[in-house]
Design a protein around this motif. Structure first.
Motif, PDB file in Angstrom:
ATOM      1  N   SER A 118       9.988  -1.996   8.697  1.00 19.17           N
ATOM      2  CA  SER A 118      11.137  -2.157   7.815  1.00 19.17           C
ATOM      3  C   SER A 118      12.435  -1.986   8.585  1.00 19.17           C
ATOM      4  O   SER A 118      12.489  -1.317   9.621  1.00 19.17           O
ATOM      5  N   ALA A 119      13.488  -2.593   8.057  1.00 28.10           N
ATOM      6  CA  ALA A 119      14.834  -2.466   8.629  1.00 28.10           C
ATOM      7  C   ALA A 119      15.838  -2.518   7.489  1.00 28.10           C
ATOM      8  O   ALA A 119      15.687  -3.317   6.551  1.00 28.10           O
ATOM      9  N   LEU A 120      16.846  -1.672   7.553  1.00 27.92           N
ATOM     10  CA  LEU A 120      17.861  -1.617   6.503  1.00 27.92           C
ATOM     11  C   LEU A 120      18.574  -2.966   6.375  1.00 27.92           C
ATOM     12  O   LEU A 120      18.983  -3.574   7.359  1.00 27.92           O
ATOM     13  N   GLY A 121      18.678  -3.419   5.132  1.00 29.29           N
ATOM     14  CA  GLY A 121      19.366  -4.673   4.857  1.00 29.29           C
ATOM     15  C   GLY A 121      18.545  -5.914   5.127  1.00 29.29           C
ATOM     16  O   GLY A 121      19.002  -7.027   4.859  1.00 29.29           O
ATOM     17  N   VAL A 122      17.324  -5.754   5.663  1.00 28.93           N
ATOM     18  CA  VAL A 122      16.476  -6.914   5.998  1.00 28.93           C
ATOM     19  C   VAL A 122      15.270  -7.001   5.065  1.00 28.93           C
ATOM     20  O   VAL A 122      14.919  -8.062   4.564  1.00 28.93           O
ATOM     21  N   GLY A 123      14.609  -5.877   4.809  1.00 31.07           N
ATOM     22  CA  GLY A 123      13.418  -5.860   3.976  1.00 31.07           C
ATOM     23  C   GLY A 123      12.302  -5.052   4.598  1.00 31.07           C
ATOM     24  O   GLY A 123      12.484  -4.425   5.650  1.00 31.07           O
ATOM     25  N   SER A 124      11.149  -5.078   3.959  1.00 31.51           N
ATOM     26  CA  SER A 124      10.017  -4.268   4.408  1.00 31.51           C
ATOM     27  C   SER A 124       8.743  -5.087   4.409  1.00 31.51           C
ATOM     28  O   SER A 124       8.599  -6.066   3.670  1.00 31.51           O
ATOM     29  N   ASP A 125       7.803  -4.663   5.255  1.00 27.55           N
ATOM     30  CA  ASP A 125       6.487  -5.313   5.344  1.00 27.55           C
ATOM     31  C   ASP A 125       5.441  -4.210   5.385  1.00 27.55           C
ATOM     32  O   ASP A 125       5.369  -3.435   6.336  1.00 27.55           O
ATOM     33  N   PHE A 126       4.627  -4.104   4.311  1.00 33.78           N
ATOM     34  CA  PHE A 126       3.547  -3.138   4.238  1.00 33.78           C
ATOM     35  C   PHE A 126       2.237  -3.892   4.446  1.00 33.78           C
ATOM     36  O   PHE A 126       1.975  -4.887   3.745  1.00 33.78           O
ATOM     37  N   SER A 127       1.411  -3.442   5.383  1.00 36.38           N
ATOM     38  CA  SER A 127       0.173  -4.177   5.684  1.00 36.38           C
ATOM     39  C   SER A 127      -0.950  -3.219   6.066  1.00 36.38           C
ATOM     40  O   SER A 127      -0.718  -2.054   6.398  1.00 36.38           O
ATOM     41  N   ASP A 174      12.774   7.645   7.792  1.00 36.73           N
ATOM     42  CA  ASP A 174      11.998   7.888   6.574  1.00 36.73           C
ATOM     43  C   ASP A 174      10.603   7.276   6.608  1.00 36.73           C
ATOM     44  O   ASP A 174       9.736   7.660   5.814  1.00 36.73           O
ATOM     45  N   ILE A 175      10.383   6.302   7.497  1.00 31.82           N
ATOM     46  CA  ILE A 175       9.129   5.531   7.456  1.00 31.82           C
ATOM     47  C   ILE A 175       7.894   6.422   7.629  1.00 31.82           C
ATOM     48  O   ILE A 175       6.912   6.294   6.891  1.00 31.82           O
ATOM     49  N   ASN A 176       7.914   7.336   8.587  1.00 33.05           N
ATOM     50  CA  ASN A 176       6.735   8.167   8.853  1.00 33.05           C
ATOM     51  C   ASN A 176       6.417   9.147   7.729  1.00 33.05           C
ATOM     52  O   ASN A 176       5.315   9.704   7.687  1.00 33.05           O
ATOM     53  N   ARG A 177       7.381   9.371   6.815  1.00 29.83           N
ATOM     54  CA  ARG A 177       7.160  10.341   5.744  1.00 29.83           C
ATOM     55  C   ARG A 177       6.862   9.679   4.399  1.00 29.83           C
ATOM     56  O   ARG A 177       6.657  10.375   3.399  1.00 29.83           O
ATOM     57  N   LEU A 178       6.843   8.352   4.374  1.00 26.47           N
ATOM     58  CA  LEU A 178       6.701   7.652   3.100  1.00 26.47           C
ATOM     59  C   LEU A 178       5.389   7.960   2.379  1.00 26.47           C
ATOM     60  O   LEU A 178       5.332   7.920   1.147  1.00 26.47           O
ATOM     61  N   THR A 179       4.317   8.238   3.130  1.00 27.66           N
ATOM     62  CA  THR A 179       3.020   8.469   2.489  1.00 27.66           C
ATOM     63  C   THR A 179       2.799   9.931   2.102  1.00 27.66           C
ATOM     64  O   THR A 179       1.733  10.275   1.592  1.00 27.66           O
TER      65      THR A 179
END
Length: 437
Positions: free
Chosen positions: A413-422, A369-374
């Motif tokens: 980002s990783a499931l169950g770990v969290g996300s980092d947007f920068s 899903d990451i590449n489609r988030l924007t």
């Protein structure tokens, strides 16, 4: 004293000198020896004066010459006058170059000067930003190495510069640049480069706007219309059902209002022709304001919010757009992180670049899903987005703001770990003040 008179007096002094030497030679019966000695003394004096002239020219820090008379005084004065004229000319030339540089920096286009060997001789600040050219490291580099696009390389080789060329920006793949090449003296070239991304996006933006609005507004309008159809029979409906209908219609109307406002905001950003490199934005103050808003939004969630903000770090950009991008990332972290989570917001200098990041310990995002988030209206979990009031436009707004500022959104980002947007802003846009703003 006039130059001819100085030379006449100098010749007369020489004649008198040799006449005295001759008389003394006759008196001492050493005529030729006396003349030779007189000539030798003159040669010694000549080389002595020549030594001091050389010392003044190459070693003395004083511009004014040593006080001397006669022919040597005229020579010193002549050299001094030439130096003064050259200094005035250099000053005038420096002022002309300074005016040219100031004028070129004020150009609305990126500009490069390329010599006959196609080496970059000079570029303005906008060229460094739009093309990602580091200066002066790239001085003397081949222009085709700085702009390696195949179409541009072929254009340079063909030497047919009648029409402009559209290429992808080497510094930002989301930007389209129009390159116009103007030959001038001695086979040199002037490259004028303009950002035409907005022009190429206008038609697509209009189509997307209509398609997205019709799709996204259909659901809330259907809900509202369904409840409105029940109103004629409102007298027979239980109060609980009426209250639910009114609450649901209010929720859906707020959702539509939010959606329309964000669509308009996104359209304004896409259609904006405001230059992102002219005004200095006080980012620390901006983030402190967002921090206050985030704390108010966080009352129910009870997250631990950490803001690490470099107080002297600013960037050139558009304040309203940067505020929208930063607040979207921070508010998203609050909305989508489970209660009592940890959210870290950082604004720091990293290798001469300003870096902004929002890190959380939420549920995380799957790699697919990451590449489609924007993408507009893309949602990882549609049910959860409706629950949190998400429109699916927040990260699309962030993407367009960062593109406007020659930056990109990086998602880890990783499931169950969290996300980092920068994101990072180039050194050309980064500015460190002398004191906290």
């Amino acid at each position: 004293m006039e130059k001819p008179l100085v030379w006449l007096l100098n010749i007369m002094a020489l004649l008198v000198w040799f006449a005295v030497a001759g008389v003394l030679g006759v008196y001492f019966e050493q005529f030729w020896m006396s003349l030779a000695l007189a000539a030798f003394v003159l040669i010694i004096k000549f080389y002595w004066d020549l030594y001091w002239l050389n010392n003044w020219l190459w070693h003395s820090k004083k511009l004014s010459p040593t006080i001397t008379h006669g022919v040597w005084g005229q020579i010193y004065k002549g050299i001094y006058d030439v130096q003064i004229k050259n200094r005035v000319k250099r000053k005038q030339l420096s002022e002309i170059i300074g005016t040219f540089k100031a004028g070129s920096e004020a150009l609305p286009d990126a500009a490069l000067v390329v010599n006959s060997k196609h080496e970059i001789m000079w570029c303005n600040r906008l060229a460094r930003i739009e093309l990602g050219i580091s200066w002066p490291e790239k001085q003397g580099v081949k222009v085709v190495d700085a702009i390696p696009q195949t179409e541009f390389v072929e254009l340079i080789k063909s030497k047919r510069f009648e029409f402009p060329l559209e290429i992808q920006s080497p510094a930002n793949a989301q930007k389209i640049l129009e390159v116009r090449i103007v030959p001038f003296v001695d086979s040199n070239l002037m490259l004028l480069i303009r950002d035409v991304t907005r022009l190429s996006q206008i038609e697509k933006m209009r189509k997307d706007f209509v398609a997205n609005v019709s799709h996204e507004l259909r659901t809330p309008l259907t809900v509202i219309n369904g409840y409105l159809e029940m109103l004629p029979d409102a007298a027979q409906l239980p109060p609980l059902m009426m209250n639910k209908a009114i609450a649901e219609m209010r929720t859906q109307s707020i959702r539509m209002q939010t959606l329309i406002e964000e669509l308009l905001q996104l359209s304004r950003i896409e259609a904006s022709n405001e230059r992102a490199f002219d005004k200095l934005v006080n980012v620390p103050q901006l983030l402190w304001q967002i921090q206050t808003e985030a704390q108010a939004l966080n009352r129910d969630k009870q997250h631990k919010l950490f803001f690490d903000i470099a107080p002297q770090l600013c960037v050139y950009g558009i304040e309203s757009e940067l505020r929208s991008a930063f607040s979207n990332l921070i508010f998203n972290a609050i909305h989508y992180t489970s209660d009592q989570g940890v959210i870290e917001v950082r604004w720091q200098l990293s290798k001469d670049c300003a870096r902004f990041s929002v890190k959380d310990n939420g549920d995380g995002i799957a790699a697919k899903d990451i590449n489609r988030l924007t993408e507009r209206f893309y949602r990882v979990d549609k049910a959860r987005s409706r629950k949190t009031g998400g429109s699916g436009l927040g990260l699309s707004i962030v993407k367009h703001v960062l593109t406007h500022h020659n930056s990109n959104l990086k998602i880890s980002s990783a499931l169950g770990v969290g996300s980092d947007f920068s994101c990072e802003f180039s050194a050309e846009l980064t500015f460190m003040t002398n004191k906290p703003m």
